[in-house]
Design an enzyme around this catalytic site. Structure first.
Site, mmCIF file in Angstrom:
data_model
loop_
_atom_site.group_PDB
_atom_site.id
_atom_site.type_symbol
_atom_site.label_atom_id
_atom_site.label_comp_id
_atom_site.label_asym_id
_atom_site.label_seq_id
_atom_site.Cartn_x
_atom_site.Cartn_y
_atom_site.Cartn_z
ATOM 1 N N HIS A 188 0.750 -1.373 0.049
ATOM 2 C CA HIS A 188 -0.094 0.085 0.003
ATOM 3 C C HIS A 188 0.836 1.150 -0.033
ATOM 4 O O HIS A 188 1.626 1.572 0.894
ATOM 5 C CB HIS A 188 -1.078 0.225 1.276
ATOM 6 N N TYR A 191 4.338 6.316 10.201
ATOM 7 C CA TYR A 191 3.550 5.343 9.838
ATOM 8 C C TYR A 191 4.223 4.087 8.973
ATOM 9 O O TYR A 191 3.967 2.903 9.251
ATOM 10 C CB TYR A 191 2.328 5.840 8.984
ATOM 11 N N TYR A 246 -8.897 5.574 7.892
ATOM 12 C CA TYR A 246 -9.113 6.043 9.271
ATOM 13 C C TYR A 246 -9.845 7.218 9.631
ATOM 14 O O TYR A 246 -9.692 8.185 9.145
ATOM 15 C CB TYR A 246 -7.688 6.528 9.965
ATOM 16 N N LYS A 253 1.341 -0.414 14.958
ATOM 17 C CA LYS A 253 2.592 -0.500 15.620
ATOM 18 C C LYS A 253 2.930 -1.749 16.251
ATOM 19 O O LYS A 253 4.008 -2.165 16.322
ATOM 20 C CB LYS A 253 3.119 0.494 16.101
ATOM 21 N N PRO A 270 -3.795 0.165 18.799
ATOM 22 C CA PRO A 270 -3.644 -0.197 17.344
ATOM 23 C C PRO A 270 -3.844 0.877 16.336
ATOM 24 O O PRO A 270 -3.583 0.591 15.302
ATOM 25 C CB PRO A 270 -4.757 -1.272 17.000
HETATM 26 P P1 RFL Z 1 1.784 -12.300 21.322
HETATM 27 O O1 RFL Z 1 1.322 -12.496 19.916
HETATM 28 O O2 RFL Z 1 1.022 -11.818 22.468
HETATM 29 O O3 RFL Z 1 2.572 -13.784 21.623
HETATM 30 C C1 RFL Z 1 2.898 -14.145 22.815
HETATM 31 C C2 RFL Z 1 2.788 -15.625 23.017
HETATM 32 O O4 RFL Z 1 3.159 -16.149 24.426
HETATM 33 C C3 RFL Z 1 2.318 -17.211 24.863
HETATM 34 N N1 RFL Z 1 2.401 -17.193 26.301
HETATM 35 C C4 RFL Z 1 3.003 -18.054 27.075
HETATM 36 N N2 RFL Z 1 3.613 -19.162 26.654
HETATM 37 C C5 RFL Z 1 4.198 -19.878 27.639
HETATM 38 N N3 RFL Z 1 3.986 -19.537 28.992
HETATM 39 C C6 RFL Z 1 3.444 -18.399 29.203
HETATM 40 N N4 RFL Z 1 3.241 -18.158 30.453
HETATM 41 C C7 RFL Z 1 2.760 -17.815 28.346
HETATM 42 N N5 RFL Z 1 2.026 -16.565 28.383
HETATM 43 C C8 RFL Z 1 1.762 -16.433 27.078
HETATM 44 C C9 RFL Z 1 0.992 -16.675 24.400
HETATM 45 O O5 RFL Z 1 0.011 -17.769 24.205
HETATM 46 C C10 RFL Z 1 1.282 -16.135 22.773
HETATM 47 O O6 RFL Z 1 1.607 -17.273 22.009
HETATM 48 O O7 RFL Z 1 3.219 -11.534 21.403
HETATM 49 P P2 RFL Z 1 4.258 -11.241 20.381
HETATM 50 O O8 RFL Z 1 5.101 -12.172 19.841
HETATM 51 O O9 RFL Z 1 5.201 -10.131 21.311
HETATM 52 O O10 RFL Z 1 3.667 -10.296 19.205
HETATM 53 C C11 RFL Z 1 3.076 -9.025 19.459
HETATM 54 C C12 RFL Z 1 1.795 -8.834 18.512
HETATM 55 O O11 RFL Z 1 1.057 -10.051 18.833
HETATM 56 C C13 RFL Z 1 1.079 -7.527 19.116
HETATM 57 O O12 RFL Z 1 1.954 -6.382 19.248
HETATM 58 C C14 RFL Z 1 -0.329 -7.206 18.044
HETATM 59 O O13 RFL Z 1 -1.000 -8.280 17.885
HETATM 60 C C15 RFL Z 1 -0.947 -6.073 18.936
HETATM 61 N N6 RFL Z 1 -2.482 -6.173 18.339
HETATM 62 C C16 RFL Z 1 -2.358 -5.329 17.168
HETATM 63 N N7 RFL Z 1 -1.177 -4.753 16.609
HETATM 64 C C17 RFL Z 1 -1.493 -4.180 15.376
HETATM 65 O O14 RFL Z 1 -0.520 -3.503 14.851
HETATM 66 N N8 RFL Z 1 -2.712 -3.999 14.888
HETATM 67 C C18 RFL Z 1 -3.762 -4.473 15.471
HETATM 68 O O15 RFL Z 1 -4.937 -4.598 14.716
HETATM 69 C C19 RFL Z 1 -3.955 -5.418 16.394
HETATM 70 N N9 RFL Z 1 -4.720 -5.870 17.108
HETATM 71 C C20 RFL Z 1 -3.510 -6.600 18.984
HETATM 72 C C21 RFL Z 1 -4.634 -6.640 18.355
HETATM 73 C C22 RFL Z 1 -3.086 -7.270 20.268
HETATM 74 C C23 RFL Z 1 -4.423 -7.908 20.943
HETATM 75 N N10 RFL Z 1 -4.243 -8.433 22.047
HETATM 76 C C24 RFL Z 1 -2.858 -8.740 22.523
HETATM 77 C C25 RFL Z 1 -5.070 -8.990 22.987
HETATM 78 C C26 RFL Z 1 -5.932 -7.294 19.149
HETATM 79 C C27 RFL Z 1 -5.477 -7.718 20.223
HETATM 80 C C28 RFL Z 1 -6.941 -8.535 20.770
HETATM 81 C C1 PHB Z 2 -5.813 -4.282 10.833
HETATM 82 O O1 PHB Z 2 -5.929 -4.608 9.493
HETATM 83 O O2 PHB Z 2 -6.149 -5.218 11.529
HETATM 84 C C2 PHB Z 2 -5.300 -3.008 11.142
HETATM 85 C C3 PHB Z 2 -5.028 -2.006 10.305
HETATM 86 C C4 PHB Z 2 -4.522 -0.856 10.821
HETATM 87 C C5 PHB Z 2 -4.453 -0.672 12.100
HETATM 88 C C6 PHB Z 2 -4.845 -1.534 12.940
HETATM 89 C C7 PHB Z 2 -5.358 -2.711 12.556
HETATM 90 O O3 PHB Z 2 -4.031 0.721 12.473
#
Ligand code: RFL
Ligand code: PHB
Length: 390
Positions: A72, A385, A201, A297, A293
């Protein structure tokens, strides 16, 4: 059992670190609390910075990303009834972002790890970290009712916000910073073509909305909801109606509705723990920091921590130098705080807060209007961004 590095957590940060280390012959064991299916079932981030893509290339896990990811060159900001495109590529001297779901990134990295024959223990319970204040750390866990111990050189805490790693750090050595927001994001995934070919957005009196996607025929949409909102209160029809009310006319008209196959509410918070190193334990990704989110980032920050830690570990194993490991926390945190600031700023500018009122709404619209008409302000948004330099 013995290995070089025990990685706690098989999310994107743990898997990426493991893959990169495997590439230079450093042995890892990943301990994951959940099952493989559960990890892959989580729908999260969707936008990858160029630096994240490059790191996935270095890990040898970018083939499908290049085939299926959507580059994009811009995003749009919607406010006051209008739609305003920011040309990210023109504003940043040629950079772009790639839309490719976190689920797919995780899937690709898991496949790579399996193909390389590297060990991941899924459904490992009671993971506990020991001895990382000294020279001989080890990790214990239970699997199928049997207790295990792994001795190692280092422990990488890649276990997310609710993990055990940060909680294992000595309390007096840890400082945390936190802001919770009085709203969450209600997200929906549907097998319908996206309303726009790029992300939109939207700032609106009724609250924030975001049009995103996973592919040309799969859309990801979000609307801001109160922090205590119940998911059951949102039928698909209510979601589509609310989304369209928050979008400019032309975008609303382009929304194709259909049954959702995933619907969830994510709370929004900013959180940072300092430092990222406690002796031979290193915190990485969500284990150390959470961003709302709005700036896309979270996943990218996890990848940037991995980049720094991987470089430091490579220096340790190949050059026998502790220099990189000593510098890891300060280096990674400097980039983290800039993304925390950007995510907080985007969130503040685009969402409706309880005290926003009519005055606050006009101030937000004035800021957005300035932003899209000032080259300097547009550039500042664009370079954050697409991802700040490492
Ligand atoms: P993760 O992906 O949370 O992975 C951590 C892993 O550790 C495991 N774990 C354990 N394993 C062993 N023993 C324990 N005691 C443990 N406790 C936990 C978990 O099961 C899991 O598999 O962290 P990581 O790898 O640092 O990655 C980070 C990303 O996942 C995170 O920054 C993003 O997904 C944040 N986030 C979003 N970021 C965006 O940029 N755009 C989004 O739209 C977005 N939506 C989100 C999100 C995070 C969410 N969370 C954390 C609730 C939506 C949600 C719901
Ligand atoms: C998503 O596609 O899940 C998404 C994209 C942009 C954002 C957050 C989430 O800033």
């Amino acid at each position: 059992m013995r290995t070089n590095i025990v990685i706690v957590g098989s999310g994107p940060s743990g898997l990426l670190l493991g893959q990169l280390l495997g590439g230079i012959g450093v042995e890892t064991v990943i301990l994951e609390r959940s099952s493989r299916e559960h990890v892959l079932g989580r729908v999260r981030a969707g936008v990858l910075e160029q630096g994240t893509v490059e790191l996935l290339e270095e890990a040898g896990a970018a083939a499908r990303l290049h085939a299926e990811g959507l580059p994009h060159a811009g995003i749009s900001l919607a406010f006051g009834g209008g739609l305003h495109r920011l040309d990210l590529t023109a504003l940043t001297g040629g950079k772009h972002v790639t839309v490719y779901g976190q689920t797919e990134v995780t899937h690709d990295l898991m496949d790579k790890r399996e193909a390389a024959g590297l060990t991941t223990v899924y459904e490992a319970s009671n993971v506990a970290l020991h001895g990382f204040g000294g020279e001989t750390p080890y990790v214990t866990y239970d699997k199928d009712g049997v207790s295990h111990r792994i001795d190692c050189d280092f422990i990488a805490g890649c276990d997310g916000y609710h993990g055990v790693s940060r909680k294992s750090a000595p309390e007096r050595a840890l400082k945390t910073f936190e802001r919770t927001y009085p709203f969450g994001w209600l997200g929906v995934l549907a097998e319908v073509p996206p309303a726009d070919h790029e992300l939109v957005y939207a700032n609106h009196e009724r609250g924030f909305a975001l049009c995103s996607m996973r592919s040309a025929h799969r859309s990801r949409y979000y609307v801001q909801v109160p922090a205590d909102e119940r998911l059951e209160a949102w039928s698909d029809d209510r979601f589509w109606d609310e989304l369209r009310r928050r979008l400019p006319e032309q975008t609303a008209a382009a929304v194709v509705t259909g049954p959702s196959f995933e619907k969830s509410i994510a709370p929004l918070r900013s959180f940072v723990a300092e430092p990222l190193r406690f002796g031979r334990l290193f915190l990485v990704g969500d284990a150390a920091h959470i961003v709302p989110p709005t700036g896309a980032k979270g996943l990218n920050l996890a990848a940037s921590d991995v980049r720094y830690l991987f470089a430091a570990l490579r220096e340790f194993y190949l050059d026998k130098s502790l220099g990189g490991l000593d510098a890891y926390s300060a280096k990674a945190l400097a980039r983290v705080w800039k993304a925390v600031r950007f995510s907080w700023w985007m969130t503040t500018m685009l969402h409706r807060f309880p005290d926003t009122g009519e005055f606050g709404q006009r101030i937000q619209e004035a800021e957005l209007d300035y932003l899209v008409h000032s080259q300097a302000a547009s550039t500042a948004l664009a370079e954050n961004y697409v991802g700040l330099p490492y």
